[in-house]
Design an enzyme around this catalytic site. Structure first.
Site, short mmCIF file in Angstrom:
data_model
loop_
_atom_site.label_atom_id
_atom_site.label_comp_id
_atom_site.label_asym_id
_atom_site.label_seq_id
_atom_site.Cartn_x
_atom_site.Cartn_y
_atom_site.Cartn_z
CG ASP A 198 5.05 -34.47 17.06
OD1 ASP A 198 4.78 -34.16 18.23
OD2 ASP A 198 5.65 -33.72 16.28
N GLY A 245 0.87 -26.08 10.63
CA GLY A 245 1.61 -25.00 11.25
C GLY A 245 1.10 -24.57 12.60
CE1 TYR A 249 11.09 -29.30 17.84
CE2 TYR A 249 13.06 -30.33 16.95
CZ TYR A 249 11.90 -30.41 17.68
OH TYR A 249 11.56 -31.60 18.28
N GLY A 296 1.22 -26.44 15.47
CA GLY A 296 1.82 -27.14 16.59
C GLY A 296 0.99 -28.32 17.07
CG LEU A 297 -2.72 -28.38 17.09
CD1 LEU A 297 -4.16 -28.08 16.74
CD2 LEU A 297 -2.56 -28.56 18.60
CB SER A 298 1.54 -33.51 15.58
OG SER A 298 2.51 -34.42 15.15
CB SER A 316 -3.83 -33.14 -0.76
OG SER A 316 -4.33 -32.48 0.38
CD GLU A 340 8.25 -34.46 10.94
OE1 GLU A 340 8.00 -33.25 11.00
OE2 GLU A 340 7.36 -35.32 10.78
CB SER A 382 4.23 -33.31 9.80
OG SER A 382 4.68 -33.22 11.14
#
Length: 381
Positions: free
Chosen positions: A171, A121, A223, A123-125, A68, A159, A127
Site C-alpha cells: 500500500d 474500509g 487478515y 480496500g483502497l488503502s 480532520s 501500520e 490508511s
C-alpha cells in the site's frame, strides 16, 4: 475554492495560523497480487485519483494537535513522546511519528489538518494515504533526508507496530512510488520497483471500482489468520517464504500440508505467477488482454484463500455478465471493493447492472466510480 485552498483555510480556522505547506498521497487499487506482499512476492498496484491531503505546521513544544474534515474523526491532542501509544484514527498519523523516531528523527511537535477523499474500509488503502502524506510532509520539513523507499518502511512500521495491522509494503509503495499512467511492479523481497505502462485511455478502457460498503479492517482477525497460515506453510516446507515455492512444488506441498493450509499456499504461488503474467502482457499487448488473468485471480481468492464475500462475488459476477473484460476483488478482502476492467462505452451499463442487482438483493447501494492511474505522493504548496 480549490481543495488545497479549502484545506489551508480549515487549518487556519482550526489552529489560528497558516500551515507551512500541504501534501497529498493517493489511495490505490491493486491491479493484481493479493496477499503476496508479506510472502515476499510480487504485486502490481497503481495510485488512484483520490487522495489524502494534509496541511502541517511545526511546533517547538513537543505537542501534537490533529484535526480532520471527516466528521467522525474527533480532534486529538497529545505529545510527541506518546506517539507509539496512539489509538483510533490518529494512530495512522502518530504511528508515522513513532516510526520516524525509531530511525533517529527528532520530531518537535506539529499541528496537522487532514482531508481525504479515499473511502475508508473500501480496500483502497485510505490508511496508507494518511501515513504517506504525513511521512512525506515531516520528512521534508524536518530535513530528515529519507528516500521514498525508506518512507514506505516508515508507513509499514506505523501500520504494523502502532495500528496493529500485519500488512506488507504494497500500500505505501503504491502511494509513494507511483507514476501517472503506470502501475508499480514491486518485488516485495528485494523492494525493487519499476513502472509498468497502464494506458487505459489509450486502449479505450476504464477500471470501475465497486465499493460494496462492506467495511473491512486489516487489524481484524481474518487478515492476520491468513498471514499466520502462510507462515506455517513456509515453515513446514522448509523455505523462507512462500515466494520460494514454485508451481512445480505444489504436489509435494499438498502431501505435506493440511488441505486448508495447502489452498492458502496454492493461492500465493499462482497469484505470483499471475502478477508476472500481467506485467508481461501489459508490456507486449496492453491492458485489453489482461481480463482473463483478473478473473482467475478472483477465483483463487474466493476458493483457495477464502477472502472474498457474497457482496464481492456478486459484484464480480455481475460485471462479468454485463461486458466487463475481467473483474476481481481488490485489497485485503472480507469486504471492501471489487474492480472491473471495462470498455469505456460499457462503463455506464456495467455500473448500472451492479447497482440494480444489489438493490434487488436487498443490499446497501454500492459506490461505483471510475479510476485512472495517477501520480504518487507530492507536495502541493
Amino acid at each position: 475554492m480549490s481543495r488545497v485552498e479549502s484545506v489551508q483555510q480549515a487549518f487556519r480556522e482550526t489552529f489560528g495560523m497558516a500551515p507551512e505547506g500541504c501534501w497529498q498521497a493517493p489511495g490505490r487499487v491493486n491491479l493484481i497480487g493479493e496477499h503476496t506482499d508479506y510472502n515476499q512476492g510480487f504485486v502490481l498496484p497503481f495510485a488512484i485519483d483520490r487522495q489524502a491531503v494534509v496541511a502541517l505546521r511545526r511546533r517547538a513544544d513537543g505537542r501534537v494537535r490533529l484535526a480532520s474534515a471527516h466528521p467522525a474523526s474527533k480532534p486529538v491532542a497529545g505529545r510527541v513522546a506518546d506517539a507509539g501509544a496512539a489509538r483510533g484514527w490518529s494512530a495512522y498519523l502518530l504511528g508515522v511519528v513513532w516510526a520516524l523516531q525509531q530511525r533517529g528523527v527528532e520530531v518537535p511537535g506539529f499541528d496537522l489538518f487532514v482531508d481525504s477523499t479515499v473511502p475508508t474500509g473500501a480496500g483502497l488503502s485510505s490508511s496508507a494515504a494518511l501515513e504517506s502524506a504525513t511521512a512525506l510532509a515531516l520528512n521534508e520539513l524536518l530535513q530528515a533526508g529519507l528516500s521514498r523507499e525508506e518512507l514506505v518502511l516508515v508507513g509499514q512500521h506505523a501500520e504494523n507496530d502502532v495500528v496493529g495491522a500485519p500488512t506488507g509494503i504494497l500500500d505505501q509503495s503504491a502511494s509513494l512510488l507511483s507514476e501517472a499512467g503506470h502501475a508499480v511492479f514491486l518485488d516485495c523481497r528485494s523492494r525493487e520497483s519499476e513502472p509498468v505502462p497502464l494506458d487505459l485511455p489509450g486502449a479505450g478502457l476504464v477500471i470501475l471500482v465497486v465499493d460494496t460498503k462492506v467495511s473491512h479492517a486489516h487489524a481484524d482477525g481474518g487478515y492476520a489468520d491468513r498471514r499466520a497460515s502462510c507462515e506455517r506453510a513456509a515453515a513446514a516446507l522448509g523455505i523462507a517464504a512462500l515466494r520460494d515455492l514454485e508451481p512445480a512444488d505444489l504436489p509435494r506441498a499438498e502431501r505435506l500440508l493440511d488441505q486448508e493450509t495447502f489452498r492458502r499456499a496454492r493461492h500465493i504461488v499462482t497469484e505470483n505467477a499471475r502478477v508476472l503474467e500481467t506485467v508481461s502482457v501489459l508490456r507486449s499487448a496492453g491492458p485489453g488482454e489482461i481480463g482473463g488473468i483478473l478473473d482467475r485471480s478472483h477465483r483463487s481468492m474466493r476458493d483457495d484463500f477464502e477472502i472474498s464475500s457474497p457482496e464481492l462475488d456478486l459484484a464480480v459476477a455481475t460485471a462479468q455478465a454485463n461486458g466487463a473484460l475481467g473483474a476481481r476483488m481488490t485489497g485485503g478482502g472480507f469486504g471492501g471493493s471489487a474492480i472491473a476492467l471495462v470498455r469505456e462505452p460499457d462503463a455506464g451499463k456495467v455500473g448500472a447492472a451492479v447497482e440494480a442487482v444489489f438493490r434487488t438483493a436487498g443490499l446497501a447501494a454500492p459506490d461505483v466510480f471510475e479510476v485512472l492511474p495517477g501520480p504518487g505522493a507530492q507536495r502541493l504548496v
